[in-house]
Design an enzyme around this catalytic site. Sequence first.
Site, PDB file in Angstrom:
ATOM      1  CD  GLU A 136       2.588   2.635  -2.755  1.00  0.00           C
ATOM      2  OE1 GLU A 136       1.626   1.858  -3.063  1.00  0.00           O
ATOM      3  OE2 GLU A 136       3.034   3.896  -3.126  1.00  0.00           O
ATOM      4  CG  HIS A 139      -1.941   2.926  -0.923  1.00  0.00           C
ATOM      5  ND1 HIS A 139      -3.221   3.564  -0.731  1.00  0.00           N
ATOM      6  CD2 HIS A 139      -0.999   3.975  -1.217  1.00  0.00           C
ATOM      7  CE1 HIS A 139      -3.164   4.866  -1.741  1.00  0.00           C
ATOM      8  NE2 HIS A 139      -1.823   4.904  -1.916  1.00  0.00           N
TER       9      HIS A 139
END
Length: 170
Positions: A136, A139
């Site tokens: 994450e 990202h």
Amino acid sequence: MFKILQYPDPRLKTAAQRVEKFDDALQKMIDEMFETHYAATNCAALAATQLDMENPKHITVIDFSPNKDQPLCLVNAEIIERSGEHTEEEGCMSVGGGTFEKVTRAAKIKVRARDRYGKPVEFEADGFMAKCIQHELDHLNGIIFLDRLSTLKRGRIDKRLGKLRRQGKV
């Protein structure tokens, strides 16, 4: 609820903006992120940059508990220590077509962040949680897990996903 962006949407390469204000608008955004997360099938976590929103903030929501009752929100998170290596298959809500590939990441990490209300948090993570957080945070820095693959592997995946898109299957 937000729409989850799909590769190769160029917005997936956008870096998130740091959160400066922990206000009602931020709480609403986080609530909508969790709503999107829980509505998606087999979703362990989502980063704001995966979602169809303007000016995504440095926020990730995580909950891979069986009953989806252990929500974790990390704001402005950073990894301050890493140790070991672990290679395991990863998938992504933004990369369809049943795409899973082996990615090597740190086996154990130490994270510094703020919770959804701005309170400082610091903790260690290993196993699936460590992998999830690293995925994450990538990202939020404009990196998808496909960027961590060899050029050859990435090319094969791009070709397969292109074919599936043309057939309307992703």
